[in-house]
Design a protein around this motif. Structure first.
Motif, PDB file in Angstrom:
ATOM      1  N   PHE A 179       0.853  -1.173   0.000  1.00  0.00           N
ATOM      2  CA  PHE A 179       0.000   0.000   0.000  1.00  0.00           C
ATOM      3  C   PHE A 179       0.896   1.231   0.000  1.00  0.00           C
ATOM      4  O   PHE A 179       1.760   1.369   0.872  1.00  0.00           O
ATOM      5  N   THR A 180       0.697   2.131  -0.961  1.00  0.00           N
ATOM      6  CA  THR A 180       1.551   3.309  -1.069  1.00  0.00           C
ATOM      7  C   THR A 180       0.720   4.562  -1.323  1.00  0.00           C
ATOM      8  O   THR A 180      -0.426   4.491  -1.778  1.00  0.00           O
ATOM      9  N   ILE A 181       1.318   5.712  -1.018  1.00  0.00           N
ATOM     10  CA  ILE A 181       0.753   7.010  -1.402  1.00  0.00           C
ATOM     11  C   ILE A 181       1.881   7.806  -2.064  1.00  0.00           C
ATOM     12  O   ILE A 181       3.058   7.609  -1.739  1.00  0.00           O
ATOM     13  N   PRO A 182       1.550   8.692  -2.997  1.00  0.00           N
ATOM     14  CA  PRO A 182       2.605   9.488  -3.639  1.00  0.00           C
ATOM     15  C   PRO A 182       3.222  10.481  -2.664  1.00  0.00           C
ATOM     16  O   PRO A 182       2.546  11.009  -1.775  1.00  0.00           O
ATOM     17  N   LYS A 183       4.515  10.730  -2.832  1.00  0.00           N
ATOM     18  CA  LYS A 183       5.196  11.686  -1.956  1.00  0.00           C
ATOM     19  C   LYS A 183       4.650  13.097  -2.136  1.00  0.00           C
ATOM     20  O   LYS A 183       4.689  13.901  -1.207  1.00  0.00           O
ATOM     21  N   LYS A 184       4.118  13.383  -3.309  1.00  0.00           N
ATOM     22  CA  LYS A 184       3.590  14.719  -3.584  1.00  0.00           C
ATOM     23  C   LYS A 184       2.076  14.742  -3.507  1.00  0.00           C
ATOM     24  O   LYS A 184       1.403  15.456  -4.234  1.00  0.00           O
ATOM     25  N   SER A 185       1.495  13.912  -2.641  1.00  0.00           N
ATOM     26  CA  SER A 185       0.034  13.869  -2.508  1.00  0.00           C
ATOM     27  C   SER A 185      -0.459  15.116  -1.783  1.00  0.00           C
ATOM     28  O   SER A 185       0.311  15.889  -1.222  1.00  0.00           O
TER      29      SER A 185
END
Length: 487
Positions: A348-354
């Motif tokens: 599970f990941t989220i973008p660093k620039k979210s």
């Protein structure tokens, strides 16, 4: 437009009970029929047309109504959104093609309808209630396309088939005379036409829906006495903005570089890893616990960002739609389906620039260790974790435990349910567990009056691989109801 509108228009409780239900095994065999005629389920006509990007010619006669009413329904955003909000995610996908107004309504609903749902196929329940039917039940409508579908099947359920005419709801437009694989049935109702289902095959399962759910009657703690009857359960996690899920299937120890290290390197450049699920199949021979140390690489690529991790040793895994076809072929050949996966790792990941994690997606994990054997120790471990974790509007929990903990299963689940009353629990049992403490726990020597422990080999494998333990992985998103549990 008209064609699109036409197309879219005994309570068993296994809470540690001692009753042996193997008396139903002969009845179950009558449901699991001759496998030479098992047929792969086909997509519905509208879904097939959507996948193939072609216009579907419908013979359904449109309803006769006022043109003004039709205009209001199709062009008024508020009305359109209200109507579409009641449709399943597959129907919403097709509604996006109608016009820009409908597209906008669907896009908005995908950001609003983000609650998880659970589902189950329980043939033992059907037999005991006198129905003898392969029921597929879900706690609610799958409103938004899935991010991931976490599915757990016992050995009997993984390859089980049932006659089309006894399955409810009906998988075919008209009941056919053939049999259908139950895993294919799950894929048909929950996953298709997407490819985001991660399936685990294990002898023993846990499934604890919420008390108000219509699936609650199928709750089990570890299926000790009924493992020979088909049982499949899982959690449907909807697509959450800015959150991604990816599966790494490692098929050879010699391919770790390209199948693991290279993928994690590339992923970590632009993404933050929030949580890791690791399922080690029985084909991956562990000569020592050091064979699992490569999982520490997640810590190397983001040393200052904590993440959750949980897993266990299972019989097999399946994570691609093509595997369903191979499973059906194996059933027809009278052979056991065996994947090539040594390990399956879900990220599970989220973008660093979210957008500053707008939907508050977080994952946490903790281990109830083998030394935590009595009720006070188990309660203390759960309570300590619950005090550090926020309460989210939406949440699910995975329980990955050693089958050898025996009657501690019910106690652990009851303690967790008391601390997180609105969180459904699903999972499985194996013979070896993987996990980390996130939030981190203080070292034993840092606790008052603690006995300092000495290890012969304080290697990096410690803190990952456990035995006779239980790992809980807690996933939460949406509004934060409270910053932490009760003190």
């Amino acid at each position: 437009m008209d064609s699109v509108l036409a197309e879219t228009s005994l309570n068993v409780m296994y809470f540690g009970e001692d009753e042996d239900v193997n008396e139903n095994e002969e009845e179950a065999d009558s449901v699991i029929v001759d496998t030479e005629k098992c047929a792969k389920l086909n997509y519905n006509k509208n879904i097939a047309a959507f996948i193939e990007k072609r216009e579907m010619m419908s013979n359904i006669k449109p309803l006769e109504c006022s043109n003004i009413l039709i205009e209001n329904i199709t062009s008024n955003y508020i009305i359109v959104k209200q109507i579409i909000s009641n449709l399943s995610w597959q129907d919403k996908a097709m509604c996006k093609l109608v016009c820009s107004n409908w597209y906008s309504a669907v896009q908005t609903l995908q950001k609003e309808q983000i609650s998880p749902e659970d589902f189950v196929i329980d043939l033992c329940y059907s037999l005991r209630s006198g129905g003898g039917k392969g029921w597929f039940k879900k706690s609610g409508i799958f409103y938004t396309e899935p991010l991931v579908i976490l599915t757990f099947a016992n050995t009997a359920g993984f390859c089980a088939v049932s006659k089309c005419k006894v399955i409810q709801p009906r998988p075919c437009e008209q009941h056919c005379e053939k049999e259908h694989c139950l895993m294919d049935l799950i894929n048909f109702h929950v996953n298709a036409p997407k490819n985001c289902m991660m399936t685990v095959k294990a002898n023993y399962l846990v499934y604890r829906p919420l008390a108000h759910s219509n699936t609650y009657g199928h709750s089990i703690t570890h299926y000790k006495y009924t493992w020979t009857n088909p049982f499949i359960a899982g959690i449907f996690i909807p697509k959450i903005p800015d959150v991604s899920f990816q599966v790494l299937n490692i098929r050879s120890q010699n391919s770790l570089q390209q199948e693991f290290y290279d993928v994690v390197d590339k992923l970590s450049k632009d993404h933050i890893i929030k949580g890791v699920l690791v399922y080690v199949t029985e084909k991956y021979l562990l000569n020592s616990v050091e064979d699992i140390v490569f999982l520490n690489y997640f810590k190397d690529v983001q040393p200052n960002v904590p993440y959750a991790l949980g897993g266990c040793i299972v019989e097999d895994t399946m994570s691609e739609n093509s595997d369903i076809n191979l499973l059906v072929d194996s059933v027809n050949e009278g052979a056991d389906f065996i994947s090539e996966n040594l390990l399956s790792i879900g990220l599970f990941t989220i973008p660093k620039k979210s957008n500053n994690n707008e939907y508050n997606f977080e994952m946490y994990s903790f281990i109830i260790e083998s030394s935590d054997w009595d009720k006070p120790k188990i309660q203390e471990s759960v309570t300590e974790f619950s005090k550090k974790v926020p309460r989210f509007e939406h949440s699910i929990a995975l329980k990955l435990s050693c089958v050898g903990r025996d009657r501690k299963h019910v106690l652990e689940q009851d303690c967790f349910r008391a601390a997180f009353p609105n969180t459904p629990i699903v999972g499985c049992y194996g013979n070896g567990e993987l996990g980390i403490h996130h939030p981190a726990r203080p070292e034993p020597e840092a606790l008052p009056n603690a006995i300092k422990r000495h290890r012969r080999d304080p290697g990096p494998q410690f803190g990952i691989m456990y035995s006779y333990s239980t790992v809980f992985v807690y996933i939460g998103w949406g509004k934060i109801i409270s910053p932490q549990g009760p003190l």
